[in-house]
Design an enzyme around this catalytic site. Sequence first.
Site, PDB file in Angstrom:
ATOM      1  N   HIS A 354       0.800  -1.230   0.000  1.00 49.58           N
ATOM      2  CA  HIS A 354       0.000   0.000   0.000  1.00 49.58           C
ATOM      3  C   HIS A 354       0.836   1.286   0.000  1.00 49.58           C
ATOM      4  O   HIS A 354       0.284   2.378  -0.085  1.00 49.58           O
ATOM      5  CB  HIS A 354      -0.901  -0.042   1.244  1.00 49.58           C
ATOM      6  N   TYR A 487     -12.536   6.876  10.853  1.00 49.58           N
ATOM      7  CA  TYR A 487     -11.752   7.424   9.741  1.00 49.58           C
ATOM      8  C   TYR A 487     -12.297   6.927   8.415  1.00 49.58           C
ATOM      9  O   TYR A 487     -12.594   5.741   8.254  1.00 49.58           O
ATOM     10  CB  TYR A 487     -10.299   6.993   9.904  1.00 49.58           C
ATOM     11  N   THR A 500      -5.040  10.711  -0.696  1.00 47.33           N
ATOM     12  CA  THR A 500      -6.284  10.776   0.062  1.00 47.33           C
ATOM     13  C   THR A 500      -6.207  11.845   1.136  1.00 47.33           C
ATOM     14  O   THR A 500      -5.118  12.272   1.535  1.00 47.33           O
ATOM     15  CB  THR A 500      -6.604   9.433   0.751  1.00 47.33           C
TER      16      THR A 500
END
Length: 742
Positions: A354, A487, A500
């Site tokens: 990621h 979140y 993001t």
Amino acid sequence: MSSPGAALNGGQSSPSTYAGQSGLPRLPVPALEDTLERFAEAVRALLAEDAGNGADGGRGMDECMEEIRKFLATDGPRLQQLLLDYDKKGADEGTVGSYVEEFWSDAYLAPDSSVVMNLNPFFVLEDGPDTKQANSQSHRAASLCFSAIKFASSLKNETIVPDQFRGRALCMDQFRALFGACRVPATTDKDTVAVNPDSTHVVVLENNQMYFFQALWPDGTVAVSEDDILEVLVAITADSQKVAPEVSSRNSLGALTTLPRREWAAARDIIVSHSTINETALEIIDGALFVLVIDDVAPKDIHEAAANMLHGTYNLRSTDDLIDYQAGSCCNRWYDKLQIIVCQDGRAGINFEHSAIDGHTALRFVSDIFADNVVSFAQSITKTIYSNKSLFPALIQANVRRAAAENPAFVTPKKLNFDLPETVLDKIYYAETALSDEIVASETYTLEFTGFGKRLIVHNQMSPDSFVQLSMQLAYYRLYGKIVSQYEPVLTKGFYHGRTEAMRTATEKAAHFCKMWLDPNATNRYKLEALRVATQFHSAGVKLAASGKGIERHLFALMSIADNNDIPIPDLFKSAAYKRLNHTVLSTSNCGNPSLRHFGFGPVVPDGFGIGYIIRDNGLQYSISSKHRQTQRYAHTLKQTLIDMGNLLEPLSHVKVACDPVANKRKLSAEALNEGYDDIFGELASAKITPNATDEVKSEEPSKVHDSGTFARVLRRQSSVSAKTLMRFGKSIDITLTDDDE
């Protein structure tokens, strides 16, 4: 000549993959006062909750406001100016793509913790389109692998159609780190993500053993057909089964990628220094396009399938002399790279590193290869009726020149053998036992709710994403009686190198809604009104975040710029309010389309839940993971919460009244509400990006450096393994590739 994407674009040439990069605006640095005002609002409900429970950590809004005033009067303006100067220098010199890019990359790459369950997300794909081969592991693996190779070829030639949202270009830079990329551990510094731009091979991992085969010619042309790949995989399976599982388990090198990063780096150094063969083999793995994982497991249900894609399975066995060994799939992984995972029963999924790519990028890749499988199946149905494939043009346009027809040895699969010293074998064993502890302490449970979905929520004038966000907070409140930090990532790829921003769901309006819901004196009318207000407030926050006016990336960058300049970390970032906001009990994300059945990840704090969800027209999919918590009970509470929330909504009408102005008005309003809430990672709102309007940094005209690089700490590394070495290295596996070309 038209581009390969022309057939999918009405005959018109499609723009090259990165054509829109130079026109993207930079992510604006928000005004300091605006960020701090929004920060106060974001923590208000959490601090009120702490104060109500008598917790020492929640010392109330008065202390929070005092910290904010202190920060504005002391360190804040100085750090803001340093950040503005840093961003301007980065833009002028082309060194960073945004003010937060380098710091956010370091947030992924600096921690000395395992990436398994802590960082890598997963997808569970829907079943393959060909029902006759749906349960065939080798056929499913071959079809997905072939489509993935074609995607890599198209990306190498920059013919992948660039992403857009509502006609607005999105940043494509993350695709540069999709193939040939590997997270490389470091013993002292932060990890790096190294990308081999000349990658042409695929690594296959089966029974804890590593193989590879050439998939592309050096010019990027595809070198194998789907049938070729099938023969390669059949040969690899036959070879891998020659090694007993108790032996392969002891040598499962992939287990080391589950270690804390410094431990993995130290072990890797020992492996490399022990043998040049080891060094070359690791280079081949690092530089591969991706890893195709063949698992010797068939999950008994969707919960096990999701868990397998997240961390593999745990299956402890013993030899005749009572020596334990791990026979599960948890070590049959290489977590530092993009992995396509296929189970015995044909179920498939993705697990991806990621650090350099987000879910939206991985979703585009998965969506295209899944859709390409569907198109190929449609072609196979109609090939006896239609003389050409023009009825169903290939989704992924890539040239194929089969090596089997001219040089079969080019694509012969080869096994990577390692010379591992006893100290490394011990580390593999301890890595497996540590991972096994994590697996048995974790639980993944899925909820596939079919009572209603996007259509009903939009019909009731609410944002589907905001509705789902509130359902998760309410479920937690019903189960535990607490409002907790929640979140949601919001997509900012409308900006150059955007990734993001964070949206925090536990607002005052959300807290009021949850408490109203459990109030025995509250009527359904008041509950519904509280829900509407909370969803509207959440949607407004998402739009701000998507337009570059979020809170957390800005605050994080200010803290990071202080550290970069050897300035003591201001008290604001040590405050109870800041800590409370960042203790994310409910870590959630929306990512999906019809190609996915589930999407998920692990919790980010020990007492938290990791919840990935997919919003469908008539259903809602959740994948929930936790450690030492009642995951299944929370899922059941969430299901009941959805049923109860749905009972308040006006049902969909199946009778249409022509020329009804009230109905038309409702339809238009519903479409406006649904704008920007498609199934994407996080949420990309339809708010127009206008960074020049109120922000301190003006967006400049397209810059000459806008197409110059990739994310900070992503290295373009030329592999030291030559094409000749790839041809000669490794043990060749017996295989006969025919030169038939249908």
